[in-house]
Design an enzyme around this catalytic site. Sequence first.
Site, mmCIF file in Angstrom:
data_model
loop_
_atom_site.group_PDB
_atom_site.id
_atom_site.type_symbol
_atom_site.label_atom_id
_atom_site.label_comp_id
_atom_site.label_asym_id
_atom_site.label_seq_id
_atom_site.Cartn_x
_atom_site.Cartn_y
_atom_site.Cartn_z
ATOM 1 N N GLU A 1 -17.005 44.826 -18.601
ATOM 2 C CA GLU A 1 -15.763 44.068 -18.447
ATOM 3 C C GLU A 1 -15.317 43.515 -19.799
ATOM 4 O OE1 GLU A 1 -16.588 42.293 -13.938
ATOM 5 O OE2 GLU A 1 -16.945 41.023 -15.691
ATOM 6 N N CYS A 2 -14.074 43.744 -20.134
ATOM 7 C CA CYS A 2 -13.426 43.131 -21.293
ATOM 8 C C CYS A 2 -14.278 43.282 -22.561
ATOM 9 C CB CYS A 2 -13.112 41.671 -20.979
ATOM 10 S SG CYS A 2 -11.818 40.955 -22.026
ATOM 11 N N GLY A 3 -14.919 42.216 -23.048
ATOM 12 C CA GLY A 3 -15.735 42.312 -24.248
ATOM 13 C C GLY A 3 -16.851 43.322 -24.121
ATOM 14 N N SER B 1 -13.316 48.162 -17.890
ATOM 15 C CA SER B 1 -11.952 47.673 -17.747
ATOM 16 C C SER B 1 -11.826 46.318 -18.426
ATOM 17 C CB SER B 1 -11.584 47.534 -16.266
ATOM 18 O OG SER B 1 -10.312 46.950 -16.106
#
Length: 455
Positions: A341-343, A435
């Site tokens: 997720e993200c980072g 994502s």
Amino acid sequence: MIIPLAHYKMFSHFSTSNKSQFLIGATSSGCGKTTLTIGLLRAIRKRGLQVQPFKCGPDYLDPKHHAIAAGKNAINLDSFLASAGHIKSLYSYYGQQADVCVTEGVMGLFDGYKDMQGSSAEIAGILDQPVILIINARSSAYSVAPILYGFKHFQPHIRIVGAIFNFVSSPTHYDYLRQACQDTGVEALGYLRKCQSIEIPSRHLGLSIDTEFCLDEFAEQVATEVEKTIDIQRLLEVTSQPFPQPAEESTEAISPASGLRISIAQDEAFNFIYAENIRSLKKLGQVTFFSPLQDTQLPPSDFVYLPGGYPEFYLQRLSANQEMRQSLLAYCQSGGHLLAECGGMMYLGEFIADAEGKKYPMCQYLPQAATMENMKLKLGYRKVICNGQEWRGHEFHYSRIVAGSVPSLPRTQVYNAQGTKVDTPIYSLNRTIASYIHFYWGEKTDFISMITGRT
């Protein structure tokens, strides 16, 4: 939009004794909710009471500060990510052992993603919590009276039982504010004086995470101010009410349903994690934490979770740890199940460029890269429809993806809270799902079962 009382269902079972519990709401953002919450949590704790913090909304940052001030992990309560029943279950489960439960609101009391939906007031209504309203009193005095009156009467079933004022210049100034409370039937519980030393410094992702900013010392400072000018004893008295008993299934000890080996990245760079997500993972298997900054090898794993966080602040260290990068690359290439997720997604890419454009090699599994150049905020709730199933989360980042060609998860649509399609991709490569969306699966563990292929 006036929401009728019947919209909210009360708890059916209550404990035999009362417990102080309240939501700290505000007239708008910038009133000082977080500062007040940190100070109250620490001041209550210093009285020898166990205090359980909660936070409205999907925010990861305030709960970290709450945990330091209270000595207990804070729990997110979010009516977009979870059902009312799940919110009630979380509140009763985590609050049952505490003497006091304190919930920090988000934005203004009635501000939601659509009218009151997703607002602090909605959470207060679901949980039947009394509300303490904090008001920015800078450059105002008796004019707070119509504000108090409006907030009290706009939704009568949202019980505003007291007010606290921030940025108060003097005891005389507070006298005017207290008179406004008296004339509108809202009890004045005290104030915080105008004091630069108890204002939290800002950073581009919200509250500061600078290493030189010691939150523990800050919590002590604010608690000292709170104890001087806020009637804590009275606050605890007016917010005491029966506490809901947790559901029987919530009190059962966690017993993993399988031998699934779950590895979770958690360190300074990766720490945007919902406590309830972890608790639900522990029901599915054995959870082990590892650090991409410090460890050199991924633990033996059937499923790996790379959450978001602040990889952009640790680019040199992440890049220098080639052993861990190679270990994760080998796991992904061998078909290991992974959610990033993200980072965490940024870390799996070819490189991350800092704000000046300097590139730092990362795991080089996803054929794409991320950059912090020309930072622009992208945020909002996300509803994901995949193969007829619905998953929810939120997006909050300043980076962007560059030079990428990762395939998207098939048969998937992403919408915002208003139901409009958005262009947030969910990447799928081999058995890796990645994502910018931070997912919440505390209520739906079958989300992880789907990713791991263990339904």
